[in-house]
Design an enzyme around this catalytic site. Structure first.
Site, PDB file in Angstrom:
ATOM      1  CD  GLU A 167      -9.135   6.764   0.584  1.00  0.00           C
ATOM      2  OE1 GLU A 167      -8.261   6.310   0.097  1.00  0.00           O
ATOM      3  OE2 GLU A 167      -9.091   7.318   1.365  1.00  0.00           O
ATOM      4  CB  VAL A 168      -9.269   2.042  -4.812  1.00  0.00           C
ATOM      5  CG1 VAL A 168      -8.874   1.239  -6.369  1.00  0.00           C
ATOM      6  CG2 VAL A 168      -8.236   3.128  -4.560  1.00  0.00           C
ATOM      7  CG  HIS A 225      -8.619  -2.849  -2.214  1.00  0.00           C
ATOM      8  ND1 HIS A 225      -9.690  -2.286  -2.959  1.00  0.00           N
ATOM      9  CD2 HIS A 225      -8.567  -2.112  -1.079  1.00  0.00           C
ATOM     10  CE1 HIS A 225      -9.669  -1.083  -2.478  1.00  0.00           C
ATOM     11  NE2 HIS A 225      -9.318  -0.892  -1.327  1.00  0.00           N
ATOM     12  CG  HIS A 285      -6.826  -2.748   3.104  1.00  0.00           C
ATOM     13  ND1 HIS A 285      -6.138  -1.523   3.031  1.00  0.00           N
ATOM     14  CD2 HIS A 285      -8.182  -2.608   2.613  1.00  0.00           C
ATOM     15  CE1 HIS A 285      -6.923  -0.734   2.195  1.00  0.00           C
ATOM     16  NE2 HIS A 285      -7.947  -1.140   2.189  1.00  0.00           N
ATOM     17  CG  ASP A 308      -2.056   0.820   1.284  1.00  0.00           C
ATOM     18  OD1 ASP A 308      -3.048   0.563   0.971  1.00  0.00           O
ATOM     19  OD2 ASP A 308      -1.832   2.199   1.133  1.00  0.00           O
ATOM     20  CB  ILE A 309       0.570   4.366  -2.043  1.00  0.00           C
ATOM     21  CG1 ILE A 309       1.799   5.052  -2.530  1.00  0.00           C
ATOM     22  CG2 ILE A 309      -0.477   5.018  -1.936  1.00  0.00           C
ATOM     23  CD1 ILE A 309       1.488   5.679  -3.900  1.00  0.00           C
TER      24      ILE A 309
END
Ligand code: DGP
Length: 114
Positions: free
Chosen positions: A95-96, A100, A102, A30-31
């Protein structure tokens, strides 16, 4: 073809620190990490939200989970523990809009989440 940031990562149009890839899933760091380990496991198939997961996706979603568990073991956080989270829609903090998982660990987690 979708323009989510994750679709671009799948297509290798933007860089990511990939930790695992096969024909079904991609896992990358993750960024904006929320712990010493924070990896996102995504399907290569575009599924926008958890609400869009249907019976046909059961094997794929199970593979996302087993991939996350394997990465947790490789990261050395499996025994101490970690958190697996899939946020859904605005109130879930998504948000995306490409599902996904996490995988977050390497520190003590608090409960309940904010
Ligand atoms: P969520 O809020 O559940 O939709 O989580 C989206 C996560 O995606 C968030 O923790 C930050 C991460 N993220 C967003 N853009 C990028 C990107 O370009 N690269 C990487 N590696 N992670 C990203």
């Amino acid at each position: 073809m979708s323009d989510t940031i994750f679709a671009k990562i799948i297509r290798k149009e933007i860089p990511a620190e990939i930790v695992y890839e096969d024909e079904q899933v991609l896992a990358f760091r993750d960024i904006n990490p929320q712990g010493p380990t924070h990896v996102l496991v995504i399907p290569k198939e575009e599924i926008a939200t958890a609400n869009d997961i249907i019976g046909d996706h059961e094997q794929l979603v199970g593979h996302m989970v087993t991939t996350a568990v394997q990465i947790a073991k490789e990261e050395g956080i499996a025994d101490d523990g970690y958190r697996l989270v899939m946020n859904c829609n605005p109130e879930g903090g998504q948000e995306v809009y490409h599902i996904h998982l996490h995988l977050i660990g390497g520190r003590q987690m608090e409960w309940p989440p904010g």
